[in-house]
Design a protein around this motif. Structure first.
Motif, PDB file in Angstrom:
ATOM      1  N   ASP A 192       0.913  -1.451   0.497  1.00 53.38           N
ATOM      2  CA  ASP A 192      -0.092  -0.216  -0.008  1.00 53.38           C
ATOM      3  C   ASP A 192       0.904   1.174   0.061  1.00 53.38           C
ATOM      4  OD1 ASP A 192       1.173   0.068   2.581  1.00 53.38           O
ATOM      5  OD2 ASP A 192      -0.923   0.167   3.712  1.00 53.38           O
ATOM      6  N   ARG A 193       0.362   2.893   0.120  1.00 54.42           N
ATOM      7  CA  ARG A 193       0.876   3.351  -0.056  1.00 54.42           C
ATOM      8  C   ARG A 193       2.215   3.668   0.698  1.00 54.42           C
ATOM      9  NH1 ARG A 193      -1.864   8.968  -0.731  1.00 54.42           N
ATOM     10  NH2 ARG A 193      -3.339   7.749  -2.702  1.00 54.42           N
ATOM     11  N   SER A 194       1.723   3.698   2.225  1.00 59.52           N
ATOM     12  CA  SER A 194       2.427   3.700   3.305  1.00 59.52           C
ATOM     13  C   SER A 194       3.650   2.678   3.363  1.00 59.52           C
ATOM     14  CB  SER A 194       1.725   3.372   4.538  1.00 59.52           C
ATOM     15  OG  SER A 194       2.525   3.256   5.981  1.00 59.52           O
ATOM     16  N   GLN A 195       3.423   1.454   2.647  1.00 59.71           N
ATOM     17  CA  GLN A 195       4.504   0.218   2.675  1.00 59.71           C
ATOM     18  C   GLN A 195       5.328   0.273   1.420  1.00 59.71           C
ATOM     19  OE1 GLN A 195       1.903  -2.630   1.719  1.00 59.71           O
ATOM     20  NE2 GLN A 195       1.930  -3.338   4.369  1.00 59.71           N
ATOM     21  N   ARG A 196       4.894   0.940   0.532  1.00 52.86           N
ATOM     22  CA  ARG A 196       5.685   1.953  -0.060  1.00 52.86           C
ATOM     23  C   ARG A 196       6.841   3.060   0.047  1.00 52.86           C
ATOM     24  NH1 ARG A 196       1.117   1.527  -3.994  1.00 52.86           N
ATOM     25  NH2 ARG A 196       0.382   4.225  -3.200  1.00 52.86           N
ATOM     26  N   ARG A 197       6.245   3.810   0.396  1.00 56.07           N
ATOM     27  CA  ARG A 197       6.908   4.700   1.635  1.00 56.07           C
ATOM     28  C   ARG A 197       8.231   4.511   2.319  1.00 56.07           C
ATOM     29  NH1 ARG A 197       1.813   7.610   2.200  1.00 56.07           N
ATOM     30  NH2 ARG A 197       2.345   7.248   4.610  1.00 56.07           N
ATOM     31  N   VAL A 198       8.008   3.029   3.095  1.00 55.97           N
ATOM     32  CA  VAL A 198       8.497   2.492   3.560  1.00 55.97           C
ATOM     33  C   VAL A 198      10.191   2.155   2.568  1.00 55.97           C
ATOM     34  CG1 VAL A 198       9.510   0.279   5.144  1.00 55.97           C
ATOM     35  CG2 VAL A 198       6.915   1.356   5.584  1.00 55.97           C
ATOM     36  N   GLN A 252      10.915   3.227  -0.190  1.00 54.88           N
ATOM     37  CA  GLN A 252      11.234   4.206  -1.087  1.00 54.88           C
ATOM     38  C   GLN A 252      12.348   5.331  -0.053  1.00 54.88           C
ATOM     39  OE1 GLN A 252       8.070   6.745  -2.279  1.00 54.88           O
ATOM     40  NE2 GLN A 252       7.391   5.448  -4.127  1.00 54.88           N
ATOM     41  N   LYS A 253      11.998   5.146   1.376  1.00 55.96           N
ATOM     42  CA  LYS A 253      12.730   5.503   2.281  1.00 55.96           C
ATOM     43  C   LYS A 253      13.864   4.630   3.007  1.00 55.96           C
ATOM     44  CE  LYS A 253      10.233   6.969   6.177  1.00 55.96           C
ATOM     45  NZ  LYS A 253       9.725   6.712   7.290  1.00 55.96           N
ATOM     46  N   ASN A 254      14.318   3.957   2.657  1.00 57.27           N
ATOM     47  CA  ASN A 254      15.541   2.379   3.290  1.00 57.27           C
ATOM     48  C   ASN A 254      16.286   1.754   1.626  1.00 57.27           C
ATOM     49  OD1 ASN A 254      14.654   1.869   5.340  1.00 57.27           O
ATOM     50  ND2 ASN A 254      13.038   1.542   5.069  1.00 57.27           N
ATOM     51  N   GLY A 255      15.716   3.170   0.450  1.00 62.35           N
ATOM     52  CA  GLY A 255      16.204   2.747  -0.460  1.00 62.35           C
ATOM     53  C   GLY A 255      18.196   2.258  -0.530  1.00 62.35           C
ATOM     54  N   ASP A 256      18.133   3.400   0.516  1.00 57.07           N
ATOM     55  CA  ASP A 256      20.203   3.316   0.802  1.00 57.07           C
ATOM     56  C   ASP A 256      21.166   1.922   1.344  1.00 57.07           C
ATOM     57  OD1 ASP A 256      18.825   4.064   3.008  1.00 57.07           O
ATOM     58  OD2 ASP A 256      19.956   5.652   3.294  1.00 57.07           O
ATOM     59  N   LEU A 257      19.546   1.181   1.848  1.00 57.07           N
ATOM     60  CA  LEU A 257      19.886   0.134   2.915  1.00 57.07           C
ATOM     61  C   LEU A 257      20.832  -1.576   2.090  1.00 57.07           C
ATOM     62  CD1 LEU A 257      17.199  -0.104   5.428  1.00 57.07           C
ATOM     63  CD2 LEU A 257      19.843   0.755   5.344  1.00 57.07           C
ATOM     64  N   GLU A 258      21.629  -2.546   2.730  1.00 57.43           N
ATOM     65  CA  GLU A 258      21.869  -3.715   1.955  1.00 57.43           C
ATOM     66  C   GLU A 258      21.371  -4.147   2.418  1.00 57.43           C
ATOM     67  OE1 GLU A 258      26.455  -5.321   0.414  1.00 57.43           O
ATOM     68  OE2 GLU A 258      26.443  -3.566   0.875  1.00 57.43           O
ATOM     69  N   PRO A 304      17.491   0.893  17.786  1.00 59.56           N
ATOM     70  CA  PRO A 304      16.538   1.822  17.775  1.00 59.56           C
ATOM     71  C   PRO A 304      16.376   3.292  17.183  1.00 59.56           C
ATOM     72  CG  PRO A 304      16.601   0.456  20.068  1.00 59.56           C
ATOM     73  CD  PRO A 304      17.793   0.182  18.707  1.00 59.56           C
ATOM     74  N   GLU A 305      17.306   3.812  17.332  1.00 61.32           N
ATOM     75  CA  GLU A 305      17.724   4.746  16.579  1.00 61.32           C
ATOM     76  C   GLU A 305      17.936   5.057  14.975  1.00 61.32           C
ATOM     77  OE1 GLU A 305      21.799   6.295  17.162  1.00 61.32           O
ATOM     78  OE2 GLU A 305      22.181   6.307  19.311  1.00 61.32           O
ATOM     79  N   GLN A 306      16.838   4.282  14.882  1.00 61.30           N
ATOM     80  CA  GLN A 306      16.602   4.077  13.364  1.00 61.30           C
ATOM     81  C   GLN A 306      15.128   4.256  13.258  1.00 61.30           C
ATOM     82  OE1 GLN A 306      18.751   4.678  10.426  1.00 61.30           O
ATOM     83  NE2 GLN A 306      20.552   4.966  11.916  1.00 61.30           N
ATOM     84  N   GLU A 307      14.438   3.616  14.098  1.00 70.25           N
ATOM     85  CA  GLU A 307      13.151   4.025  13.944  1.00 70.25           C
ATOM     86  C   GLU A 307      12.570   3.742  13.145  1.00 70.25           C
ATOM     87  OE1 GLU A 307       9.280   3.830  18.040  1.00 70.25           O
ATOM     88  OE2 GLU A 307      10.885   5.240  17.462  1.00 70.25           O
ATOM     89  N   HIS A 308      12.677   5.694  12.898  1.00 76.91           N
ATOM     90  CA  HIS A 308      12.145   6.582  12.130  1.00 76.91           C
ATOM     91  C   HIS A 308      12.343   5.485  10.141  1.00 76.91           C
ATOM     92  CE1 HIS A 308      16.293   7.090  11.266  1.00 76.91           C
ATOM     93  NE2 HIS A 308      15.914   7.376  10.054  1.00 76.91           N
ATOM     94  N   ARG A 309      12.953   4.817  10.176  1.00 80.18           N
ATOM     95  CA  ARG A 309      13.190   4.163   8.653  1.00 80.18           C
ATOM     96  C   ARG A 309      11.211   3.107   8.617  1.00 80.18           C
ATOM     97  NH1 ARG A 309      17.366   4.202   5.639  1.00 80.18           N
ATOM     98  NH2 ARG A 309      18.750   5.486   5.954  1.00 80.18           N
ATOM     99  N   SER A 310      11.824   2.786  10.345  1.00 78.39           N
ATOM    100  CA  SER A 310       9.823   1.346  10.056  1.00 78.39           C
ATOM    101  C   SER A 310      10.991  -0.397   9.465  1.00 78.39           C
ATOM    102  CB  SER A 310       9.174   1.203   9.025  1.00 78.39           C
ATOM    103  OG  SER A 310       8.225   2.578   9.460  1.00 78.39           O
ATOM    104  N   LEU A 311      12.397  -0.191   9.914  1.00 80.17           N
ATOM    105  CA  LEU A 311      12.831  -1.907   9.711  1.00 80.17           C
ATOM    106  C   LEU A 311      11.959  -2.964   9.890  1.00 80.17           C
ATOM    107  CD1 LEU A 311      16.051  -0.344  10.519  1.00 80.17           C
ATOM    108  CD2 LEU A 311      15.410  -0.009   8.349  1.00 80.17           C
ATOM    109  N   GLY A 312      11.163  -2.916  11.088  1.00 86.41           N
ATOM    110  CA  GLY A 312      10.139  -3.987  11.122  1.00 86.41           C
ATOM    111  C   GLY A 312       9.611  -4.201  10.179  1.00 86.41           C
ATOM    112  N   THR A 313       8.454  -3.034   9.136  1.00 83.21           N
ATOM    113  CA  THR A 313       8.194  -3.185   8.307  1.00 83.21           C
ATOM    114  C   THR A 313       8.349  -3.547   6.817  1.00 83.21           C
ATOM    115  OG1 THR A 313       6.535  -2.291   8.904  1.00 83.21           O
ATOM    116  CG2 THR A 313       6.462  -1.803   6.495  1.00 83.21           C
TER     117      THR A 313
END
Length: 237
Positions: A80-86, A88-94, A175-184
């Motif tokens: 969904d839209r929220s998950q697509r944002r997640v 996009q937000k984490n496109g810099d992760l490996e 926990p400092e990366q909470e804004h990334r929604s890493l669980g999702t």
């Protein structure tokens, strides 16, 4: 080699429920002496069991059926839209899948996560022995998903390979990366990994309607629930 017909099961005495404070729980365990291979583990998972270290278990409460096994049909999933944002937000992760084993880096991430986010839970305080018994012991085609930002390990997800899908065991993150929604993000990555491996399902464990901590699972659709021995679409309305 054990099979479903030869397995022996044990039930715990009633104890306080970890999720619903006003209820008692009973847990059914597979005999720890049983030899559980990937095929049998896959069959148990399809019957609603979960793995915690070398233990295979399922809720078996006499007066409560609130714990509902759920899984995703990955080929039908569309973010969904929220998950697509997640994503996009984490496109810099490996992300890299590595065999599940003890590593001090993994433990430190796990310990920080438990200490800062789950002080009220059963896993507090964390220990190396606890990490190993929960996420490393009993591994059967079991993996860790490393989530890195540059050289920094920011997330770790325990994932089991099954004959018909992946089983999402547990995810921790900085926990400092909470804004990334890493669980999702970890779930979204596992959905795509199941697709890459041509596996139809991602098992997400148990869902409890009255438990707010589990609400995130029903944001992934279409989701199925195991009821009366059959997997059916879950209606969360």
């Amino acid at each position: 080699m054990s099979n479903l017909r030869t397995l022996v099961f044990f039930a715990t005495p009633p104890h306080d429920c970890s999720y619903l404070p006003d209820r008692e729980a009973t847990t059914m365990f597979v005999d720890p002496r049983a030899n559980i291979d990937k095929k049998l583990y896959s069959q148990l998972t399809a019957l609603g069991f979960r793995r915690s270290g070398s233990h295979y278990y399922r809720p078996h409460c006499e007066h409560c059926n609130a714990c509902i096994p759920v899984r995703l049909k990955v080929d039908d999933f569309q973010p969904d839209r929220s998950q697509r944002r997640v994503l996009q937000k984490n496109g810099d992760l490996e992300c890299t899948m590595v065999p599940a084993t003890f590593d001090e880096r993994y433990y430190r991430l796990y310990a920080d996560y438990i200490e800062q986010r789950h002080k009220d839970g059963d896993m507090y305080p964390p220990s190396r022995e606890q990490f190993t018994s929960f996420l490393v012991d009993g591994a059967t085609d079991s993996w860790f998903l490393e989530i890195r930002l540059g050289d920094e390990l920011v997330g770790l997800a325990a994932v089991d390979m099954l004959d018909d899908g992946l089983s999402a065991i547990y995810t921790v993150f900085n926990p400092e990366q909470e804004h990334r929604s890493l669980g999702t993000y970890a779930i979204l990555w596992q959905i795509e990994e199941a697709r890459r491996r041509d596996l139809p399902h991602l098992y997400l464990g148990y869902w409890i309607r009255e438990c707010r901590k589990m609400n995130y699972k029903t944001r992934f659709k279409p989701i199925e629930a195991l009821r009366e021995g059959h997997w059916r679409a879950l209606d969360v309305n």
